[in-house]
Design a protein around this motif. Structure first.
Motif, PDB file in Angstrom:
ATOM      1  N   LEU A 139      31.987  43.121  41.262  1.00 43.69           N
ATOM      2  CA  LEU A 139      31.759  44.317  40.555  1.00 43.69           C
ATOM      3  C   LEU A 139      30.889  44.334  39.286  1.00 43.69           C
ATOM      4  O   LEU A 139      30.845  43.411  38.482  1.00 43.69           O
ATOM      5  N   ALA A 140      30.021  45.230  39.246  1.00 48.92           N
ATOM      6  CA  ALA A 140      29.046  45.313  38.224  1.00 48.92           C
ATOM      7  C   ALA A 140      29.805  45.867  36.751  1.00 48.92           C
ATOM      8  O   ALA A 140      30.542  46.764  36.850  1.00 48.92           O
ATOM      9  N   GLY A 141      29.330  45.157  35.734  1.00 49.71           N
ATOM     10  CA  GLY A 141      30.131  45.449  34.538  1.00 49.71           C
ATOM     11  C   GLY A 141      30.370  44.246  33.811  1.00 49.71           C
ATOM     12  O   GLY A 141      29.995  43.246  34.264  1.00 49.71           O
ATOM     13  N   GLU A 142      31.116  44.399  32.815  1.00 50.42           N
ATOM     14  CA  GLU A 142      31.553  43.342  31.641  1.00 50.42           C
ATOM     15  C   GLU A 142      32.970  43.028  32.091  1.00 50.42           C
ATOM     16  O   GLU A 142      33.910  43.869  31.627  1.00 50.42           O
ATOM     17  N   SER A 197      38.734  37.234  35.123  1.00 52.58           N
ATOM     18  CA  SER A 197      39.347  38.321  34.735  1.00 52.58           C
ATOM     19  C   SER A 197      39.242  39.066  36.067  1.00 52.58           C
ATOM     20  O   SER A 197      38.738  38.952  36.950  1.00 52.58           O
ATOM     21  N   HIS A 198      40.212  39.976  36.231  1.00 47.92           N
ATOM     22  CA  HIS A 198      40.108  41.162  37.295  1.00 47.92           C
ATOM     23  C   HIS A 198      40.224  42.460  36.842  1.00 47.92           C
ATOM     24  O   HIS A 198      40.357  43.504  37.485  1.00 47.92           O
ATOM     25  N   LEU A 199      39.658  42.661  35.517  1.00 47.90           N
ATOM     26  CA  LEU A 199      39.447  44.022  34.757  1.00 47.90           C
ATOM     27  C   LEU A 199      38.003  43.608  34.324  1.00 47.90           C
ATOM     28  O   LEU A 199      37.708  42.965  33.557  1.00 47.90           O
ATOM     29  N   VAL A 200      37.305  44.870  34.887  1.00 47.95           N
ATOM     30  CA  VAL A 200      35.916  44.985  34.588  1.00 47.95           C
ATOM     31  C   VAL A 200      35.662  46.199  33.729  1.00 47.95           C
ATOM     32  O   VAL A 200      35.827  47.483  34.492  1.00 47.95           O
ATOM     33  N   SER A 201      34.666  46.191  32.884  1.00 49.11           N
ATOM     34  CA  SER A 201      34.183  47.507  32.039  1.00 49.11           C
ATOM     35  C   SER A 201      33.112  47.898  32.762  1.00 49.11           C
ATOM     36  O   SER A 201      31.937  47.197  32.787  1.00 49.11           O
ATOM     37  N   CYS A 202      33.205  49.173  33.373  1.00 43.11           N
ATOM     38  CA  CYS A 202      31.973  49.736  34.312  1.00 43.11           C
ATOM     39  C   CYS A 202      31.311  50.747  33.471  1.00 43.11           C
ATOM     40  O   CYS A 202      30.318  51.295  34.014  1.00 43.11           O
ATOM     41  N   GLY A 203      31.515  50.989  32.295  1.00 42.12           N
ATOM     42  CA  GLY A 203      30.697  51.927  31.440  1.00 42.12           C
ATOM     43  C   GLY A 203      31.120  53.497  32.022  1.00 42.12           C
ATOM     44  O   GLY A 203      32.256  53.560  32.240  1.00 42.12           O
ATOM     45  N   GLN A 204      30.033  54.064  32.029  1.00 40.65           N
ATOM     46  CA  GLN A 204      30.291  55.612  32.457  1.00 40.65           C
ATOM     47  C   GLN A 204      29.247  56.074  33.172  1.00 40.65           C
ATOM     48  O   GLN A 204      28.243  55.397  33.615  1.00 40.65           O
ATOM     49  N   GLY A 205      29.648  57.037  34.186  1.00 38.96           N
ATOM     50  CA  GLY A 205      28.753  57.370  35.214  1.00 38.96           C
ATOM     51  C   GLY A 205      29.450  57.948  36.325  1.00 38.96           C
ATOM     52  O   GLY A 205      30.756  57.619  36.742  1.00 38.96           O
ATOM     53  N   SER A 206      28.816  58.682  37.192  1.00 43.97           N
ATOM     54  CA  SER A 206      29.502  59.426  38.277  1.00 43.97           C
ATOM     55  C   SER A 206      29.397  58.444  39.658  1.00 43.97           C
ATOM     56  O   SER A 206      29.969  58.912  40.741  1.00 43.97           O
ATOM     57  N   GLY A 232      31.297  55.078  44.326  1.00 46.55           N
ATOM     58  CA  GLY A 232      30.812  54.700  45.273  1.00 46.55           C
ATOM     59  C   GLY A 232      30.063  53.294  45.368  1.00 46.55           C
ATOM     60  O   GLY A 232      30.365  52.390  46.102  1.00 46.55           O
ATOM     61  N   ASP A 233      29.984  52.641  44.077  1.00 48.39           N
ATOM     62  CA  ASP A 233      29.485  51.240  43.803  1.00 48.39           C
ATOM     63  C   ASP A 233      30.664  50.466  44.170  1.00 48.39           C
ATOM     64  O   ASP A 233      30.428  49.402  44.908  1.00 48.39           O
TER      65      ASP A 233
END
Length: 142
Positions: A96-99, A113-122, A126-127
């Motif tokens: 997954l993309a993110g931090e 980790s199994h928790l990822v910060s994906c930021g914001q966006g619509s 889909g990703d």
């Protein structure tokens, strides 16, 4: 009952410091967080309904790290992506993309980790769907 791997997309509406039980505090920015888990035990994907009840305040029990985030006021489950009969939890989480949020949600494996910060966006849902599909495809026997 269906079982497999799922990713919860969790909306945290404002920055917060969350105490994840024994894992300690993490400062989280507002945005979408992706938590990937597996549901192969009794009840299968009914675990997702339990997560939703924690997020709405209808269940106060904190069994997993993600429960501490879900139980924070204002947090909601924005979407769920499932892969039925696919044991791909770690592979999805890693792709997954993110931090990644270190030390959260991966106490029963060797992932960080199994928790990822994906930021914001619509396009986040889909990703996540594309990652699930790609990992399912790559894990099929050839």
């Amino acid at each position: 009952m269906a079982s497999g791997t799922y990713t919860l997309l969790i909306d945290l509406p404002e920055a917060a410091t969350i105490t994840f039980g024994a894992a300690g505090e993490r400062d989280l920015d507002e945005g979408i967080y992706a938590y990937t888990g597996s549901a192969f035990g009794p009840g299968g994907f009914s675990r997702i309904d339990r997560h939703r009840r924690v997020a709405t305040g209808d269940n106060d029990a904190r069994h997993w790290h993600v429960d501490y985030l879900l139980g924070h006021p204002g947090t909601r489950v924005a979407a769920v992506v499932r892969s039925v009969d696919a044991d791909i939890e770690c592979a999805v989480s890693r792709r997954l993309a993110g931090e990644p949020i270190p030390g959260i949600g991966a106490s029963d494996c060797d992932c960080d980790s199994h928790l990822v910060s994906c930021g914001q966006g619509s396009g986040i849902v889909g990703d996540v769907r594309r990652v699930h599909a790609a990992v399912r495809e790559s894990s099929r026997p050839r």
